[in-house]
Enzyme design. Sequence first.
Site, PDB file in Angstrom:
ATOM      1  N   ARG A  96       8.107  -1.842   2.988  1.00 46.73           N
ATOM      2  CA  ARG A  96       6.666  -2.121   3.013  1.00 46.73           C
ATOM      3  C   ARG A  96       6.098  -1.905   4.418  1.00 46.73           C
ATOM      4  NH1 ARG A  96       3.493  -7.263   2.541  1.00 46.73           N
ATOM      5  NH2 ARG A  96       1.590  -6.727   1.415  1.00 46.73           N
ATOM      6  N   HIS A 129       2.877   0.427   5.333  1.00 47.14           N
ATOM      7  CA  HIS A 129       1.692  -0.096   6.015  1.00 47.14           C
ATOM      8  C   HIS A 129       1.504   0.545   7.385  1.00 47.14           C
ATOM      9  CE1 HIS A 129       0.576  -3.834   3.500  1.00 47.14           C
ATOM     10  NE2 HIS A 129       1.343  -3.041   2.775  1.00 47.14           N
ATOM     11  N   ASN A 182      -1.312  -7.634   6.269  1.00 46.50           N
ATOM     12  CA  ASN A 182      -0.012  -7.425   6.924  1.00 46.50           C
ATOM     13  C   ASN A 182       0.732  -8.720   7.256  1.00 46.50           C
ATOM     14  OD1 ASN A 182      -0.036  -4.624   6.931  1.00 46.50           O
ATOM     15  ND2 ASN A 182      -1.075  -4.485   8.921  1.00 46.50           N
ATOM     16  N   HIS A 217       7.886  -1.209  -5.484  1.00 41.52           N
ATOM     17  CA  HIS A 217       7.722  -2.584  -5.971  1.00 41.52           C
ATOM     18  C   HIS A 217       8.872  -3.019  -6.869  1.00 41.52           C
ATOM     19  CE1 HIS A 217       3.114  -3.258  -5.195  1.00 41.52           C
ATOM     20  NE2 HIS A 217       3.834  -3.185  -4.094  1.00 41.52           N
TER      21      HIS A 217
END
Length: 325
Positions: free
Chosen positions: A73, A77, A105, A202
């Site tokens: 992740r 990001h 975040n 995910h």
Amino acid sequence: MHKTSMKILKLVMANFLTVLLLIEVVACGFNFGADGLNMNYYFMSCPFVEPVVKNIVNNALQDDPTLAAGLIRMHFHDCFIEGCDGSVLIESTKDNTAEKDSPGNLSLRGFEVIDAIKEVLEKRCPGVVSCADIVALAARDAVFFSGGPLYDIPKGRKDGRRSKIEDTINLPFPTFNASQLISAFGRRGLTAQEMVALSGAHTLGVTSCASFKNRLSQVDPTLDSEFAKTLSKTCSSGDKAVQPFDATKNDFDNVYYNGLLRKNGVLTSDQTLFTSPQTRNIVYAYAMNQAMFFYDFQQAMVKMGLIDVKEGPKGEVRLNCREIN
């Protein structure tokens, strides 16, 4: 000249030309002294980059398997804001609130793993390996050590010098529908299919009630009624209570997509992938064929890892990943 001598001379000349050709190929392939990314960027300057990253990531995941989701992740990001330049690692200062402190975040994890890798590499080859490359490599190895596909990525990213909270408005929201997701990923040069493949990340990790409670306030026809009870039970413990994205939260597999077929997607942005005609067939294909998902995921990850990379003088190699030099 004797025929045997001529043959020997021809062989020597052929071997000499072969050696010259190999030197040229190697020089081009390893891209010595040039800007730009390639697979062998650190071949001469820091040849043990990959073993160091693999070893530290592997040890970290053995201690805490949930860190895999955090490292992947983090790479997502990072790339979606200012490109894949390690800007998500930078700490806020009294004069600047950085990306890291954006609400989107605050749930990122694994910064200590990046720090540990950087510390070892700075001792072995100071000022050579960028934090941006470390983030990309750590995410790739987290995929593999969780049971996902093994793939190589180009290296040579430089670290960015900008990290501002206002830029994180460009992150995809958990309430996005398929059209909004396609648009958000499209702005970064990624197709609808690549978006669905990348959403498969995910298959690892959890999310908080605050990210999906919007689906519980009224009847959501895209949410299975029994699964809605499970989500409601999670939220009974508050907004920070967490729910796994699928039943195998620490295993990289295609169970996530099978959940979408049963209306068991946790976020709006998950379930919309199957309810939308634009992406339904892709979800169905990945649910039926894990090998296809693995292949498309690794291709999409390599492409995502090249978003707005900083090269040469456009960036730097941070000595400390948490602050600009």
